[in-house]
Write a protein that holds these residues in place. Structure first.
Motif, PDB file in Angstrom:
ATOM      1  N   ILE A   1       9.387  20.414   5.489  1.00 26.02           N
ATOM      2  CA  ILE A   1       7.932  19.878   5.985  1.00 26.02           C
ATOM      3  C   ILE A   1       7.532  18.564   5.271  1.00 26.02           C
ATOM      4  O   ILE A   1       7.621  18.850   3.971  1.00 26.02           O
ATOM      5  CB  ILE A   1       6.762  20.909   5.926  1.00 26.02           C
ATOM      6  CG1 ILE A   1       7.158  22.057   6.774  1.00 26.02           C
ATOM      7  CG2 ILE A   1       5.466  20.390   6.334  1.00 26.02           C
ATOM      8  CD1 ILE A   1       6.303  23.240   6.583  1.00 26.02           C
ATOM      9  N   VAL A   2       7.369  17.508   5.908  1.00 27.04           N
ATOM     10  CA  VAL A   2       6.759  16.339   5.265  1.00 27.04           C
ATOM     11  C   VAL A   2       5.343  16.020   5.251  1.00 27.04           C
ATOM     12  O   VAL A   2       4.805  15.896   6.438  1.00 27.04           O
ATOM     13  CB  VAL A   2       7.520  15.122   5.587  1.00 27.04           C
ATOM     14  CG1 VAL A   2       7.055  13.857   4.834  1.00 27.04           C
ATOM     15  CG2 VAL A   2       9.219  15.473   5.490  1.00 27.04           C
ATOM     16  N   LYS A   3       4.502  16.292   4.478  1.00 25.67           N
ATOM     17  CA  LYS A   3       2.943  16.321   4.464  1.00 25.67           C
ATOM     18  C   LYS A   3       2.697  14.691   4.089  1.00 25.67           C
ATOM     19  O   LYS A   3       2.936  14.421   3.236  1.00 25.67           O
ATOM     20  CB  LYS A   3       2.193  17.239   3.788  1.00 25.67           C
ATOM     21  CG  LYS A   3       0.847  16.956   3.646  1.00 25.67           C
ATOM     22  CD  LYS A   3       0.140  18.238   3.704  1.00 25.67           C
ATOM     23  CE  LYS A   3      -1.380  17.989   3.560  1.00 25.67           C
ATOM     24  NZ  LYS A   3      -2.128  18.611   4.378  1.00 25.67           N
ATOM     25  N   VAL A   4       2.022  14.227   5.267  1.00 27.75           N
ATOM     26  CA  VAL A   4       1.573  12.580   4.954  1.00 27.75           C
ATOM     27  C   VAL A   4       0.156  12.860   4.362  1.00 27.75           C
ATOM     28  O   VAL A   4      -0.845  13.257   4.969  1.00 27.75           O
ATOM     29  CB  VAL A   4       1.108  12.403   6.460  1.00 27.75           C
ATOM     30  CG1 VAL A   4       1.084  10.544   6.237  1.00 27.75           C
ATOM     31  CG2 VAL A   4       2.368  12.169   7.246  1.00 27.75           C
TER      32      VAL A   4
ATOM     33  N   LEU B   1       4.848  -0.312   6.776  1.00 24.23           N
ATOM     34  CA  LEU B   1       6.304  -0.418   6.083  1.00 24.23           C
ATOM     35  C   LEU B   1       6.337   0.560   4.899  1.00 24.23           C
ATOM     36  O   LEU B   1       7.345   1.227   4.966  1.00 24.23           O
ATOM     37  CB  LEU B   1       6.086  -1.859   5.353  1.00 24.23           C
ATOM     38  CG  LEU B   1       6.588  -3.023   6.466  1.00 24.23           C
ATOM     39  CD1 LEU B   1       6.445  -4.246   5.729  1.00 24.23           C
ATOM     40  CD2 LEU B   1       8.087  -2.557   7.066  1.00 24.23           C
ATOM     41  N   ALA B   2       5.112   1.017   3.991  1.00 24.12           N
ATOM     42  CA  ALA B   2       5.405   1.821   3.114  1.00 24.12           C
ATOM     43  C   ALA B   2       5.714   3.198   3.420  1.00 24.12           C
ATOM     44  O   ALA B   2       6.548   4.117   2.908  1.00 24.12           O
ATOM     45  CB  ALA B   2       4.254   1.682   2.046  1.00 24.12           C
ATOM     46  N   PHE B   3       5.017   3.555   4.744  1.00 20.55           N
ATOM     47  CA  PHE B   3       5.240   4.688   5.275  1.00 20.55           C
ATOM     48  C   PHE B   3       6.629   4.846   5.791  1.00 20.55           C
ATOM     49  O   PHE B   3       7.332   5.987   5.497  1.00 20.55           O
ATOM     50  CB  PHE B   3       4.181   4.793   6.372  1.00 20.55           C
ATOM     51  CG  PHE B   3       4.249   6.340   7.352  1.00 20.55           C
ATOM     52  CD1 PHE B   3       4.420   7.371   6.497  1.00 20.55           C
ATOM     53  CD2 PHE B   3       4.092   6.306   8.643  1.00 20.55           C
ATOM     54  CE1 PHE B   3       4.061   8.571   7.151  1.00 20.55           C
ATOM     55  CE2 PHE B   3       4.000   7.454   9.278  1.00 20.55           C
ATOM     56  CZ  PHE B   3       3.998   8.683   8.693  1.00 20.55           C
ATOM     57  N   ARG B   4       7.114   4.036   6.462  1.00 18.21           N
ATOM     58  CA  ARG B   4       8.613   3.907   6.923  1.00 18.21           C
ATOM     59  C   ARG B   4       9.626   4.165   5.757  1.00 18.21           C
ATOM     60  O   ARG B   4      10.562   5.075   5.780  1.00 18.21           O
ATOM     61  CB  ARG B   4       8.898   2.869   7.655  1.00 18.21           C
ATOM     62  CG  ARG B   4      10.264   3.015   8.493  1.00 18.21           C
ATOM     63  CD  ARG B   4      10.546   1.596   9.202  1.00 18.21           C
ATOM     64  NE  ARG B   4       9.693   1.189  10.096  1.00 18.21           N
ATOM     65  CZ  ARG B   4       9.946   0.388  11.328  1.00 18.21           C
ATOM     66  NH1 ARG B   4      11.109   0.297  11.673  1.00 18.21           N
ATOM     67  NH2 ARG B   4       8.854   0.020  12.130  1.00 18.21           N
ATOM     68  N   ASP B   5       9.409   3.405   4.665  1.00 17.92           N
ATOM     69  CA  ASP B   5      10.224   3.506   3.640  1.00 17.92           C
ATOM     70  C   ASP B   5      10.306   4.869   2.943  1.00 17.92           C
ATOM     71  O   ASP B   5      11.344   5.406   2.671  1.00 17.92           O
ATOM     72  CB  ASP B   5       9.865   2.621   2.395  1.00 17.92           C
ATOM     73  CG  ASP B   5      10.237   1.075   2.877  1.00 17.92           C
ATOM     74  OD1 ASP B   5      10.889   0.913   3.864  1.00 17.92           O
ATOM     75  OD2 ASP B   5       9.879   0.349   2.199  1.00 17.92           O
ATOM     76  N   ALA B   6       9.009   5.530   2.701  1.00 18.33           N
ATOM     77  CA  ALA B   6       8.716   6.680   2.029  1.00 18.33           C
ATOM     78  C   ALA B   6       9.584   7.900   3.045  1.00 18.33           C
ATOM     79  O   ALA B   6      10.178   8.689   2.365  1.00 18.33           O
ATOM     80  CB  ALA B   6       7.297   7.023   1.882  1.00 18.33           C
ATOM     81  N   PHE B   7       9.493   7.593   4.261  1.00 16.81           N
ATOM     82  CA  PHE B   7       9.739   8.609   5.115  1.00 16.81           C
ATOM     83  C   PHE B   7      11.708   8.688   5.055  1.00 16.81           C
ATOM     84  O   PHE B   7      12.015   9.664   4.865  1.00 16.81           O
ATOM     85  CB  PHE B   7       9.425   8.365   6.652  1.00 16.81           C
ATOM     86  CG  PHE B   7      10.014   9.363   7.785  1.00 16.81           C
ATOM     87  CD1 PHE B   7       9.402  10.726   7.634  1.00 16.81           C
ATOM     88  CD2 PHE B   7      11.070   9.054   8.275  1.00 16.81           C
ATOM     89  CE1 PHE B   7       9.936  11.688   8.796  1.00 16.81           C
ATOM     90  CE2 PHE B   7      11.684   9.995   9.243  1.00 16.81           C
ATOM     91  CZ  PHE B   7      11.000  11.266   9.478  1.00 16.81           C
TER      92      PHE B   7
ATOM     93  N   MET C   1       0.854  -1.118  -0.177  1.00 12.70           N
ATOM     94  CA  MET C   1      -0.025  -0.091   0.007  1.00 12.70           C
ATOM     95  C   MET C   1       0.941   1.228  -0.049  1.00 12.70           C
ATOM     96  O   MET C   1       1.824   1.441   0.819  1.00 12.70           O
ATOM     97  CB  MET C   1      -0.682  -0.163   1.404  1.00 12.70           C
ATOM     98  CG  MET C   1      -1.886   1.233   1.241  1.00 12.70           C
ATOM     99  SD  MET C   1      -3.242   0.591   2.195  1.00 12.70           S
ATOM    100  CE  MET C   1      -3.939  -0.707   1.430  1.00 12.70           C
ATOM    101  N   ASP C   2       0.715   1.992  -0.916  1.00 14.60           N
ATOM    102  CA  ASP C   2       1.501   3.315  -1.015  1.00 14.60           C
ATOM    103  C   ASP C   2       1.180   4.494  -0.199  1.00 14.60           C
ATOM    104  O   ASP C   2      -0.139   4.609   0.283  1.00 14.60           O
ATOM    105  CB  ASP C   2       1.418   4.132  -2.427  1.00 14.60           C
ATOM    106  CG  ASP C   2       2.180   2.993  -3.428  1.00 14.60           C
ATOM    107  OD1 ASP C   2       2.956   2.235  -3.193  1.00 14.60           O
ATOM    108  OD2 ASP C   2       1.519   3.036  -4.545  1.00 14.60           O
TER     109      ASP C   2
END
Lengths: 165, 115
Positions: free
Chosen positions: B15-18, B29-35, B1-2
């Protein structure tokens, strides 16, 4: 690997039952449907979010621990409303809880924790116990049964809207 | 899931907007990789995570935020802004609000001096 689309909804006598597989996407989909159901029953948003959070923790624990990451285990989640409580009954056929008791779920104080030891998990049972008014667990033969009560505050469940979900 | 993250540079950081409504087990997992990708090579700079769109956070998502905070190292904070009522509640119940610098909104975050 299943893609998480395997969900069935059964209308019980006084409850709705979601039958889902032990996959994070199935869990997400079931939670969305349960939220829709509770909205139709007039449960206020803050209480719906409490139910969603508690069920997310319970269902994710079943996926990770009871079924140990296998994504084809079956989970039944029954939800019903009384005038001030939402009752949930969750059943699976995975491993029993260690010691046949749900964890106490104590949180570690980050102030007394070394930076590298800050917890990256293990919050689930603490959240369940902080939010649920009552938690009961039974192992019946090969099945885990978890009974939860979560306040629905002034939810007018008696004036239920029909044709939901 | 992206999980899409929008990056906006500011004077002394980013600033990193989710761009997701749920930070949960399915997204962790995808969140951690993108961050990790978004913050690679940002040593010494502020990192502010704008959580405005996130209405749901579970323990997997919270664990991911703590892992992300640790990935920045002890010498800087992971700053969070615009927490929804449920996200704020999960932070407070678990005492993990002590682990992050939390700002009420984006402007307040930008106005705060680097910590």
């Amino acid at each position: 690997m299943n893609v998480g689309g395997d969900i069935q909804v059964i209308r019980g006598q006084s409850d709705m039952i979601w039958s889902l597989t032990s996959h994070p996407h199935s869990v997400r989909q079931a939670l969305a449907q349960i939220t829709t159901y509770l909205r139709a029953r007039g449960v206020p948003e803050a209480h719906r979010l409490n139910v969603e959070l508690v069920l997310a923790e319970v269902l994710n624990n079943i996926c990770e621990h009871a079924y140990r990451g296998a994504d084809d285990g079956r989970i039944l989640t029954s939800v019903s409303c009384s005038h001030d409580m939402i009752q949930c009954h969750i059943t699976d056929k995975g491993s029993a809880m260690p010691g046949l008791t749900p964890p106490k779920g104590r949180f570690r104080d980050p102030d007394t924790c070394a930076f590298d030891d800050l917890p990256e998990g293990g919050f689930g049972w603490g959240l369940i116990r902080a939010i649920a008014a009552d938690v009961q667990y039974e192992r019946r033969n090969v099945e885990n049964h978890l009974f939860l009560q979560i306040a629905s505050a002034s939810a007018p469940c008696a004036r239920a809207v029909s044709g939901i979900v | 899931m992206d999980v899409r993250l929008d990056i906006e540079p500011i004077r002394n950081g980013l600033i990193v907007k989710v761009c997701a409504s749920r930070v949960d087990a399915a997204a962790a997992l995808a969140f951690r990789d993108a961050f990790r990708q978004a913050t690679a090579g940002t040593d010494g700079q502020r990192v502010i995570l704008d959580m405005e769109d996130v209405t749901f956070l579970d323990s997997s998502g919270l664990g991911t935020l703590v892992a992300m905070r640790k990935s920045l190292g002890q010498d800087r904070q992971l700053e969070l802004t615009t927490l929804s009522p449920l996200v704020d509640k999960v932070m407070r119940l678990t005492a993990m609000d002590k682990v992050f610098a939390i700002h009420p909104n984006r402007d307040a975050a930008i106005d705060t001096q680097a910590q």
